[in-house]
Write a protein that holds these residues in place. Structure first.
Motif, PDB file in Angstrom:
ATOM      1  N   LYS A 236       0.827  -1.204   0.000  1.00 47.23           N
ATOM      2  CA  LYS A 236       0.000   0.000   0.000  1.00 47.23           C
ATOM      3  C   LYS A 236       0.864   1.258   0.000  1.00 47.23           C
ATOM      4  N   ALA A 237       1.938   1.233   0.795  1.00 44.71           N
ATOM      5  CA  ALA A 237       2.834   2.391   0.871  1.00 44.71           C
ATOM      6  C   ALA A 237       3.555   2.606  -0.458  1.00 44.71           C
ATOM      7  N   PHE A 238       4.051   1.513  -1.055  1.00 40.36           N
ATOM      8  CA  PHE A 238       4.717   1.622  -2.349  1.00 40.36           C
ATOM      9  C   PHE A 238       3.749   2.120  -3.427  1.00 40.36           C
ATOM     10  N   SER A 239       2.526   1.627  -3.379  1.00 42.48           N
ATOM     11  CA  SER A 239       1.512   2.038  -4.349  1.00 42.48           C
ATOM     12  C   SER A 239       1.205   3.520  -4.231  1.00 42.48           C
ATOM     13  N   THR A 240       1.197   4.028  -2.993  1.00 42.75           N
ATOM     14  CA  THR A 240       0.926   5.443  -2.756  1.00 42.75           C
ATOM     15  C   THR A 240       2.003   6.331  -3.366  1.00 42.75           C
ATOM     16  N   CYS A 241       3.249   5.845  -3.346  1.00 42.34           N
ATOM     17  CA  CYS A 241       4.382   6.649  -3.807  1.00 42.34           C
ATOM     18  C   CYS A 241       4.739   6.432  -5.275  1.00 42.34           C
ATOM     19  N   SER A 242       4.373   5.289  -5.842  1.00 40.96           N
ATOM     20  CA  SER A 242       4.868   4.913  -7.167  1.00 40.96           C
ATOM     21  C   SER A 242       4.499   5.917  -8.264  1.00 40.96           C
ATOM     22  N   SER A 243       3.259   6.416  -8.246  1.00 35.95           N
ATOM     23  CA  SER A 243       2.828   7.367  -9.275  1.00 35.95           C
ATOM     24  C   SER A 243       3.675   8.635  -9.239  1.00 35.95           C
ATOM     25  N   HIS A 244       3.895   9.121  -8.027  1.00 35.36           N
ATOM     26  CA  HIS A 244       4.693  10.344  -7.879  1.00 35.36           C
ATOM     27  C   HIS A 244       6.137  10.119  -8.312  1.00 35.36           C
ATOM     28  N   ILE A 245       6.702   8.981  -7.965  1.00 33.30           N
ATOM     29  CA  ILE A 245       8.088   8.676  -8.347  1.00 33.30           C
ATOM     30  C   ILE A 245       8.239   8.635  -9.864  1.00 33.30           C
ATOM     31  N   ILE A 246       7.281   8.033 -10.556  1.00 36.04           N
ATOM     32  CA  ILE A 246       7.324   7.955 -12.023  1.00 36.04           C
ATOM     33  C   ILE A 246       7.263   9.358 -12.642  1.00 36.04           C
ATOM     34  N   CYS A 247       6.342  10.194 -12.141  1.00 39.77           N
ATOM     35  CA  CYS A 247       6.201  11.559 -12.660  1.00 39.77           C
ATOM     36  C   CYS A 247       7.472  12.376 -12.438  1.00 39.77           C
ATOM     37  N   VAL A 248       8.038  12.266 -11.243  1.00 40.61           N
ATOM     38  CA  VAL A 248       9.265  13.002 -10.914  1.00 40.61           C
ATOM     39  C   VAL A 248      10.416  12.551 -11.803  1.00 40.61           C
ATOM     40  N   SER A 249      10.561  11.251 -11.975  1.00 38.28           N
ATOM     41  CA  SER A 249      11.679  10.697 -12.747  1.00 38.28           C
ATOM     42  C   SER A 249      11.644  11.155 -14.199  1.00 38.28           C
ATOM     43  N   THR A 250      10.466  11.083 -14.826  1.00 33.63           N
ATOM     44  CA  THR A 250      10.361  11.452 -16.243  1.00 33.63           C
ATOM     45  C   THR A 250      10.622  12.933 -16.453  1.00 33.63           C
ATOM     46  N   TYR A 251      10.069  13.775 -15.570  1.00 33.23           N
ATOM     47  CA  TYR A 251      10.206  15.221 -15.751  1.00 33.23           C
ATOM     48  C   TYR A 251      11.629  15.694 -15.469  1.00 33.23           C
ATOM     49  N   ILE A 252      12.169  15.317 -14.322  1.00 33.03           N
ATOM     50  CA  ILE A 252      13.478  15.828 -13.917  1.00 33.03           C
ATOM     51  C   ILE A 252      14.591  15.302 -14.821  1.00 33.03           C
ATOM     52  N   THR A 253      14.495  14.054 -15.261  1.00 30.58           N
ATOM     53  CA  THR A 253      15.511  13.506 -16.165  1.00 30.58           C
ATOM     54  C   THR A 253      15.585  14.309 -17.460  1.00 30.58           C
ATOM     55  N   ALA A 254      14.423  14.627 -18.036  1.00 31.59           N
ATOM     56  CA  ALA A 254      14.382  15.391 -19.283  1.00 31.59           C
ATOM     57  C   ALA A 254      14.917  16.809 -19.093  1.00 31.59           C
ATOM     58  N   VAL A 255      14.520  17.452 -18.001  1.00 25.34           N
ATOM     59  CA  VAL A 255      14.950  18.830 -17.735  1.00 25.34           C
ATOM     60  C   VAL A 255      16.456  18.900 -17.501  1.00 25.34           C
ATOM     61  N   PHE A 256      16.970  17.985 -16.691  1.00 28.00           N
ATOM     62  CA  PHE A 256      18.396  18.014 -16.384  1.00 28.00           C
ATOM     63  C   PHE A 256      19.237  17.672 -17.609  1.00 28.00           C
ATOM     64  N   PHE A 257      18.744  16.795 -18.476  1.00 28.93           N
ATOM     65  CA  PHE A 257      19.472  16.467 -19.702  1.00 28.93           C
ATOM     66  C   PHE A 257      19.601  17.703 -20.596  1.00 28.93           C
ATOM     67  N   THR A 258      18.587  18.557 -20.589  1.00 36.06           N
ATOM     68  CA  THR A 258      18.583  19.734 -21.445  1.00 36.06           C
ATOM     69  C   THR A 258      19.431  20.868 -20.890  1.00 36.06           C
ATOM     70  N   TYR A 259      19.339  21.120 -19.576  1.00 31.67           N
ATOM     71  CA  TYR A 259      19.929  22.339 -19.031  1.00 31.67           C
ATOM     72  C   TYR A 259      21.243  22.163 -18.287  1.00 31.67           C
TER      73      TYR A 259
END
Length: 309
Positions: A236-259
């Motif tokens: 339940k705890a992992f499920s609560t966090c998994s969506s946020h972790i996926i969103c953070v990973s995709t966004y920050i990886t792309a931004v940091f690669f660019t800038y």
């Protein structure tokens, strides 16, 4: 020739996503589909949170705020990007470019800080469940969202002012599909080290703040999860966090690669692909990820669809 004798650019031209006429219709339809799904997904998420009282919690308040930012963030660049496929002239005025860059930087930073705020919300929910409602009050949630947007719009004033105080007296071709800092700075006919430093320092400050908040939150969360004896509680705890972790990973990886690397024309294609990902694709993915991985949202979404028909 002396810089004073050169003419300051009043218009900018975009290189666009592609010059391939055969490939252009396919890319246009793909981006149009992504943008329509972005509008539907984010407006739908905001509507669900507003309509159903069971979603009037801090987690969904932050999620609806993120959806609003995603909707605006995508709309800053995507409609203009789509218009490039329909018009032979891909141009924008000097003022229009400044306004686009301002909102582009402001909303991008707001999204990053909101994602870090959501990680703090998950930390409180999992590590201090009994005090969650006392800590995450409506007033505090509103204050955190207001802080995220205020500080982001203020830093964007600094970045935009710095970039557009530079003289643009050479080529006015932006090797991009939108007004962004690296390609704009590369067009200036003067030394740009001060703008590079300002941009680098601001990205470093907000990047460090965002990553530190996220990492510390999840370190405490994972330490608690590993101490749990119940498998169901862990899931339940992992499920609560998994969506946020996926969103953070995709966004920050792309931004940091660019800038967080030197801008170079040799990376032109990679820059455009990465920029499309975090300006158009990520805003579409966020509501999809949260809705598909959240049983409560799925249940209410089905309920709302049934009622509408």
């Amino acid at each position: 020739m002396d810089l004073k004798n050169k003419t300051q650019a009043t218009m900018f031209e975009f290189s666009g996503l592609t010059d391939d006429k055969e490939l252009a219709p396919f890319i246009f339809m793909l981006i149009l589909l992504v943008y329509v799904m972005t509008i539907i997904g984010n407006v739908g998420m905001i509507a669900l949170v507003c309509v159903f009282s069971s979603l009037h919690t801090p987690m969904y308040y932050f999620l609806s705020s993120l959806s609003l930012v995603d909707l605006l963030y995508s709309s800053v660049t995507t409609p203009n990007m789509l218009s490039h496929f329909l018009s032979p002239k891909k141009s924008i005025s000097f003022l229009g470019c400044a306004v686009q860059l301002y909102f582009f930087c402001a909303l991008g930073c707001t999204e990053a800080i909101l994602l870090s705020t959501m990680s703090y919300d998950r930390y409180v929910a999992i590590c201090h469940p009994l005090h969650y409602t006392l800590i995450m009050t409506k007033k505090k949630c509103f204050g955190l969202v207001l802080y995220s947007s205020s500080i982001s719009f203020l830093q964007s004033i600094v970045q935009t002012t710095c970039v557009f105080s530079l003289p643009f007296c050479g080529s006015n071709l932006i090797v991009h599909f939108c007004c962004d800092i690296p390609p704009l700075i590369s067009l200036s006919c003067s030394h740009t080290i001060h703008c590079d430093m300002v941009s680098g320092v601001l990205i470093a400050i907000f990047g460090t703040y965002t990553l530190t908040t996220i990492f510390l939150s999840y370190i405490f969360i994972f330490l608690l999860i590993f101490r749990m004896t119940s498998t169901k509680s862990r899931q339940k705890a992992f499920s609560t966090c998994s969506s946020h972790i996926i969103c953070v990973s995709t966004y920050i990886t792309a931004v940091f690669f660019t800038y967080l690397r030197p801008y170079s024309g040799s990376f032109e294609i990679q820059d455009k692909v990465t920029s499309v990902f975090y300006t158009a694709v990520t805003p579409m993915l966020n509501p999809l990820i949260y809705s598909l991985r959240n049983q409560e949202v799925k249940r209410l979404l089905v309920q709302a669809i049934r009622k509408s028909f």
